[in-house]
Every structure is written in C-alpha cells, then in structure tokens.
Design a protein around this motif. Structure first.
Motif, PDB file in Angstrom:
ATOM      1  N   UNK A 246     -53.170 -21.376   7.941  1.00 57.12           N
ATOM      2  CA  UNK A 246     -52.153 -21.102   6.866  1.00 57.12           C
ATOM      3  C   UNK A 246     -52.139 -19.828   6.514  1.00 57.12           C
ATOM      4  N   UNK A 247     -50.960 -19.061   6.824  1.00 56.42           N
ATOM      5  CA  UNK A 247     -50.875 -17.564   6.183  1.00 56.42           C
ATOM      6  C   UNK A 247     -49.995 -17.590   4.845  1.00 56.42           C
ATOM      7  N   UNK A 248     -50.704 -17.065   3.732  1.00 53.99           N
ATOM      8  CA  UNK A 248     -49.878 -17.234   2.554  1.00 53.99           C
ATOM      9  C   UNK A 248     -49.751 -15.567   2.021  1.00 53.99           C
ATOM     10  N   UNK A 249     -48.460 -15.183   2.181  1.00 53.35           N
ATOM     11  CA  UNK A 249     -48.165 -14.121   1.565  1.00 53.35           C
ATOM     12  C   UNK A 249     -47.351 -14.052   0.319  1.00 53.35           C
ATOM     13  N   UNK A 250     -47.909 -13.803  -0.689  1.00 54.32           N
ATOM     14  CA  UNK A 250     -47.202 -13.868  -1.989  1.00 54.32           C
ATOM     15  C   UNK A 250     -45.962 -12.880  -2.071  1.00 54.32           C
ATOM     16  N   UNK A 251     -44.731 -13.231  -2.367  1.00 55.90           N
ATOM     17  CA  UNK A 251     -43.870 -12.503  -2.332  1.00 55.90           C
ATOM     18  C   UNK A 251     -43.339 -12.074  -0.794  1.00 55.90           C
ATOM     19  N   UNK A 252     -43.784 -12.807   0.128  1.00 53.47           N
ATOM     20  CA  UNK A 252     -43.651 -12.424   1.541  1.00 53.47           C
ATOM     21  C   UNK A 252     -41.995 -13.132   2.251  1.00 53.47           C
ATOM     22  N   UNK A 253     -41.395 -13.742   1.325  1.00 55.92           N
ATOM     23  CA  UNK A 253     -40.175 -14.453   1.731  1.00 55.92           C
ATOM     24  C   UNK A 253     -39.231 -13.824   2.484  1.00 55.92           C
ATOM     25  N   UNK A 254     -39.023 -12.571   2.545  1.00 54.19           N
ATOM     26  CA  UNK A 254     -38.364 -11.843   3.524  1.00 54.19           C
ATOM     27  C   UNK A 254     -38.911 -11.478   4.622  1.00 54.19           C
ATOM     28  N   UNK A 255     -40.139 -11.630   4.918  1.00 57.06           N
ATOM     29  CA  UNK A 255     -40.677 -11.437   6.251  1.00 57.06           C
ATOM     30  C   UNK A 255     -41.226 -12.967   6.887  1.00 57.06           C
ATOM     31  N   UNK A 256     -40.462 -14.142   6.616  1.00 56.36           N
ATOM     32  CA  UNK A 256     -40.969 -15.191   6.953  1.00 56.36           C
ATOM     33  C   UNK A 256     -41.031 -15.332   8.449  1.00 56.36           C
ATOM     34  N   UNK A 257     -39.722 -14.641   9.096  1.00 57.95           N
ATOM     35  CA  UNK A 257     -39.758 -14.757  10.483  1.00 57.95           C
ATOM     36  C   UNK A 257     -40.953 -14.226  11.233  1.00 57.95           C
ATOM     37  N   UNK A 258     -41.524 -13.084  10.708  1.00 61.20           N
ATOM     38  CA  UNK A 258     -42.544 -12.440  11.387  1.00 61.20           C
ATOM     39  C   UNK A 258     -43.626 -13.076  11.048  1.00 61.20           C
ATOM     40  N   UNK A 259     -43.751 -13.530  10.092  1.00 62.52           N
ATOM     41  CA  UNK A 259     -45.337 -14.323   9.733  1.00 62.52           C
ATOM     42  C   UNK A 259     -45.254 -15.444  10.744  1.00 62.52           C
ATOM     43  N   UNK A 260     -44.103 -16.158  11.075  1.00 60.75           N
ATOM     44  CA  UNK A 260     -44.272 -17.431  11.734  1.00 60.75           C
ATOM     45  C   UNK A 260     -44.423 -16.944  13.161  1.00 60.75           C
ATOM     46  N   UNK A 261     -44.102 -15.863  13.441  1.00 58.73           N
ATOM     47  CA  UNK A 261     -44.451 -15.407  14.759  1.00 58.73           C
ATOM     48  C   UNK A 261     -45.839 -14.883  15.151  1.00 58.73           C
ATOM     49  N   UNK A 262     -46.612 -15.177  14.055  1.00 57.90           N
ATOM     50  CA  UNK A 262     -47.978 -14.613  14.196  1.00 57.90           C
ATOM     51  C   UNK A 262     -49.069 -15.605  14.784  1.00 57.90           C
ATOM     52  N   UNK A 263     -48.688 -16.636  15.518  1.00 57.34           N
ATOM     53  CA  UNK A 263     -49.467 -17.765  15.901  1.00 57.34           C
ATOM     54  C   UNK A 263     -50.142 -18.533  14.875  1.00 57.34           C
ATOM     55  N   UNK A 264     -49.991 -18.302  13.980  1.00 61.71           N
ATOM     56  CA  UNK A 264     -50.427 -19.215  12.802  1.00 61.71           C
ATOM     57  C   UNK A 264     -49.838 -20.645  12.930  1.00 61.71           C
ATOM     58  N   UNK A 265     -50.359 -21.714  12.343  1.00 58.90           N
ATOM     59  CA  UNK A 265     -49.903 -23.114  12.395  1.00 58.90           C
ATOM     60  C   UNK A 265     -49.069 -23.254  11.075  1.00 58.90           C
ATOM     61  N   UNK A 266     -49.070 -22.491   9.990  1.00 57.88           N
ATOM     62  CA  UNK A 266     -48.229 -22.756   8.786  1.00 57.88           C
ATOM     63  C   UNK A 266     -48.074 -21.655   7.852  1.00 57.88           C
ATOM     64  N   UNK A 267     -47.004 -21.708   7.126  1.00 55.38           N
ATOM     65  CA  UNK A 267     -46.687 -20.334   6.359  1.00 55.38           C
ATOM     66  C   UNK A 267     -46.717 -20.917   4.940  1.00 55.38           C
ATOM     67  N   UNK A 268     -47.386 -20.323   4.142  1.00 59.36           N
ATOM     68  CA  UNK A 268     -47.415 -20.675   2.771  1.00 59.36           C
ATOM     69  C   UNK A 268     -46.128 -19.805   1.925  1.00 59.36           C
ATOM     70  N   UNK A 269     -45.509 -20.414   1.209  1.00 55.78           N
ATOM     71  CA  UNK A 269     -44.217 -19.700   0.587  1.00 55.78           C
ATOM     72  C   UNK A 269     -44.242 -19.873  -1.060  1.00 55.78           C
ATOM     73  N   UNK A 270     -44.146 -18.870  -1.760  1.00 59.71           N
ATOM     74  CA  UNK A 270     -44.009 -18.735  -3.210  1.00 59.71           C
ATOM     75  C   UNK A 270     -42.627 -19.454  -3.731  1.00 59.71           C
ATOM     76  N   UNK A 271     -42.593 -19.479  -5.018  1.00 59.50           N
ATOM     77  CA  UNK A 271     -41.221 -20.054  -5.555  1.00 59.50           C
ATOM     78  C   UNK A 271     -40.066 -19.182  -5.554  1.00 59.50           C
ATOM     79  N   UNK A 272     -39.861 -17.952  -5.126  1.00 58.70           N
ATOM     80  CA  UNK A 272     -39.049 -17.283  -4.896  1.00 58.70           C
ATOM     81  C   UNK A 272     -38.211 -17.412  -3.481  1.00 58.70           C
ATOM     82  N   UNK A 273     -38.662 -18.428  -2.680  1.00 56.05           N
ATOM     83  CA  UNK A 273     -38.200 -18.741  -1.370  1.00 56.05           C
ATOM     84  C   UNK A 273     -37.330 -19.908  -1.551  1.00 56.05           C
ATOM     85  N   UNK A 274     -36.176 -20.149  -0.851  1.00 53.09           N
ATOM     86  CA  UNK A 274     -35.538 -21.501  -1.048  1.00 53.09           C
ATOM     87  C   UNK A 274     -36.286 -22.117   0.424  1.00 53.09           C
ATOM     88  N   UNK A 275     -36.870 -23.416  -0.048  1.00 51.92           N
ATOM     89  CA  UNK A 275     -37.463 -23.999   0.853  1.00 51.92           C
ATOM     90  C   UNK A 275     -36.730 -24.515   2.011  1.00 51.92           C
TER      91      UNK A 275
END
Ligand code: CP3
Length: 357
Positions: A246-275
C-alpha cells in the motif's frame, strides 16, 4: 491461515461481504491503556525498542475494538536512527536528530543498516506480535518513504517549509538522489525483513510527498517508492507468496494515476480526495484505502455514523475498499467514538455490498 482475511481480499480487489477497517495510529495516545504502558516504559523509543512492550501496545486497540488488522507498533524513524543519526523524541517538539545529514560527505558516509542486526528489535516485535495474534487478523508492516525519511534526516526533525531538504534537491540534485537511493535500499531490506518475520501487508508512508512539485514528486518520491515496490514484488514472486503493498502519499490526490501505475496493490488517500472519483480513476487497477477526515471523530456518534456511511456509499458496491481515516487518529479523540465508527463501517458496508448484483 488467517482467520480474518478481509483486509488481504480487499487489497487484492476480491469480493468481501463487508469492508475491512483499521485506523492509522490505532495504537497510541488517545488510548489510556497506551499512555499507561508508555509511562511504565519511560518514553516512546523504549516502547519501540522493547519487543514485548511493542507487542503489548500493538494488541491494545484489537482488545478494545473490532478491527480487521493489526499494525506493527514502531515508527518510520527507526531507519535513520539505525543509520546513526541519534533519534530523540522531545516533548512538544516531536522527533529530533542529534546528527542530522547535511553535506555530501555525511550522505556518502551513511551506512545502509542490516535490518536483522541493527533493527533486530523490529523483527523481534513482528515475531512476538504474530505469535500473540495467532492469525486472528493480518499484521501490517510499514516504513517511511525515502523522501519522507530524507526530510526528517536533512531538516534534523519536523519542519514546516522544508528549507534544507528542498535546498538540497534544487542545489545538489545528485547528492539528494544519492541519499534517496541509499534510503530506498534500506527500506526495501527493512520491509523484506518484516515480511520474513511474518507481516502480511506492507505500507509505505509518504507523509511529505505532497510538498513537492508534480515533477519533483515523480523524481524524488514516487520513483523510489516504485523501486521498493518492485523489489518487494520480486521477493514475493521468488518465494511464491503474496504480500500486498500500500502506498500512501498525504496530499497526493492529484497524482493518483501515477501512484496507481507503480505496481502497488493499493493507494492510501487522505480526506482531500473524493473517494468516488478516486475509484472511478484508478479503482480498476488498485484498491483504495481511506479516507474519512480524522476530525470527524470530534463529532457525536450519530454524526460520525452519517459521515462513515457517506464514504462507504460514495465508494459504492465495488471490490477494493479498505476503510481508514485520511491520516492518523488525533490524540485527543474519545475512544468510544472509534467504536461508533467501526460499527458504522460494518453496518453500512454490509448494506452496500449485499446490494451487489
Ligand atoms: O499506525 C500505528 O498505530 C503504528 C504506529 C506508528 C507510529 N508512527 C507510532 C507513533 C506509525 C505507522 C507511525 C508512522 C510515522 N511516524 C509517520 C508516518 C505517518 C504519519 O503520521 O504521517 C511519521 C511522519 C512519523 C514520525 C513521527 N513519529 C512524528 C513526527 C512523531 C511526533 C509527532 C506525533 O504525532 O506525536 C512521532 C511519534 C509517534 N509515532 C507516536 C506514536 C504512537 C507518539 C509518540 C508518543 O507516544 O508520544
């Protein structure tokens, strides 16, 4: 075999009858039983460095709440401590390093710790927790991201503007990369040692990735988390095991697509993102962990229930959700409010997921 494998299933985007829930910083100062053990130990680092005590406080939230995972009680700053920086937690100030890293020479001279020897207390804590858990729920191991560790190591502690580490990346990018590369190797070895000792999931906390520019995030943070993820995935493939990352970048909401392309299984999101948007964007590739605002726990149990319900319904009747807060629970929260939150996750998610065709 795990008796409750909801977390693993959700992280692998398999069907579950209800959404698993755990809470960042679930063992900690909002629990009176934690404060008692910490005061007996004397200080926080002694707790981390004494496997029986780390085990005891890891188990405390599971005794009080109906959680679907345990998380190793430790800290992300164990690696810099093992590199010889001299970590201390100063009251009202947070972490402080006696020997921060400032020059190229400091960085060249930094050792990469052998986790079995220099972080043996973490390996021993994982083993003790696994025995105590007796496979009741999965155990999450973790590390800081290279970038987040570098911020503390170069600043010498917590920071608001990150002048020194940002000065380093702009003035001497090669030196910054040398540091991040060493940290990536150290983190990979550390997480593999945790896997060998028994953790079922690995999470990388990138608390300060969000202070970088979009390009800076790619170059100085995500690139290194990707290397670590690749190393863990390779280790797992070689050993025929599956350990979700699981990769969790706080305040990383604008980069979700590139995080999801990193071969991780899950992305942690903070509350500034619309789930809902996050799921629509990356939910076909990765699971999503989050993302209730931790401050919702200051509301009444009835209000908390409504906020939880909204997160669960916004995610909708799909695979791949792990309920969590968007960041760690605050120390002045009433623990009974967490009881209400967990009950609400179970109630709402059972409704939503049973509506699935
Ligand atoms: O989630 C858990 O329950 C596991 C334990 C855990 C701790 N720290 C225990 C802790 C985890 C996963 C961490 C990670 C961590 N540590 C992060 C990344 C996650 C995040 O919160 O962004 C960071 C940035 C740190 C560094 C750190 N540790 C700081 C800045 C501080 C002081 C500020 C604070 O919150 O008190 C800590 C101390 C710390 N780590 C405590 C706990 C329970 C409080 C120590 C105490 O009892 O006084």
């Amino acid at each position: 075999m795990l008796k409750n494998d909801l977390l693993i299933k959700a992280l692998l985007r398999q069907a579950v009858p209800r959404t698993p829930v755990w809470i960042m910083r679930q063992a900690g100062r909002y629990l009176p039983e934690y404060l008692k053990v910490r005061s007996q130990a004397g200080d926080f680092m002694t707790l981390c460095k004494t496997p029986e005590l780390a085990c005891r406080v890891t188990m405390q939230p599971l005794e009080r709440f109906d959680l679907d995972a345990a998380i190793l009680f430790s800290d992300i700053l164990t690696i810099p401590d093992a590199m010889g920086l001299g970590l201390q937690f100063v009251k009202d100030e947070g972490p402080v390093f006696a020997r921060p890293v400032r020059t190229k020479r400091d960085i060249v001279n930094l050792p990469i710790p052998d986790p079995i020897h220099e972080l043996g207390y973490v390996v021993d804590a994982v083993k003790a927790i696994k025995t105590e858990l007796n496979n009741k729920v999965p155990l999450i191991g973790f590390s800081g991201s290279p970038w987040t560790l570098a911020t503390y190591m170069v600043e010498g502690g917590s920071s608001k503007v990150f002048s020194k580490i940002k000065g380093l990346i702009y003035e001497q990018p090669e030196t910054a990369h040398l540091l991040l590369d060493k940290l990536a190797k150290a983190v990979e070895l550390y997480l593999i040692a945790q896997i060998q000792a028994g953790v079922n999931v690995c999470m990388i906390f990138d608390t300060w990735g969000g202070v970088l520019t979009p390009q800076g995030y790619q170059d100085f943070s995500l690139q290194y988390m990707k290397k670590i993820t690749a190393g863990i995935n390779q280790y797992c493939a070689n050993n025929n095991i599956t350990i979700p990352v699981v990769l969790f970048t706080k305040q990383g909401g604008q980069w979700l697509e590139s995080i999801a392309d990193s071969n991780c299984h899950a992305v942690g999101i903070d509350w500034t993102v619309n789930i809902k948007q996050a799921r629509e964007l990356v939910g076909h590739k990765v699971a999503i962990q989050g993302n209730l605002d931790p401050a919702v726990l200051y509301a009444t149990p009835a209000q908390i229930r409504e906020h939880v319900k909204k997160v669960i319904y916004d995610f909708g009747p799909h695979n791949g959700h792990v309920f969590n807060l968007g960041h760690g629970i605050y120390p002045d929260v009433n623990p009974d409010h967490l009881t209400a939150l967990i009950a609400a996750v179970k109630e709402s998610s059972t409704q939503v997921l049973s509506s699935r065709a």
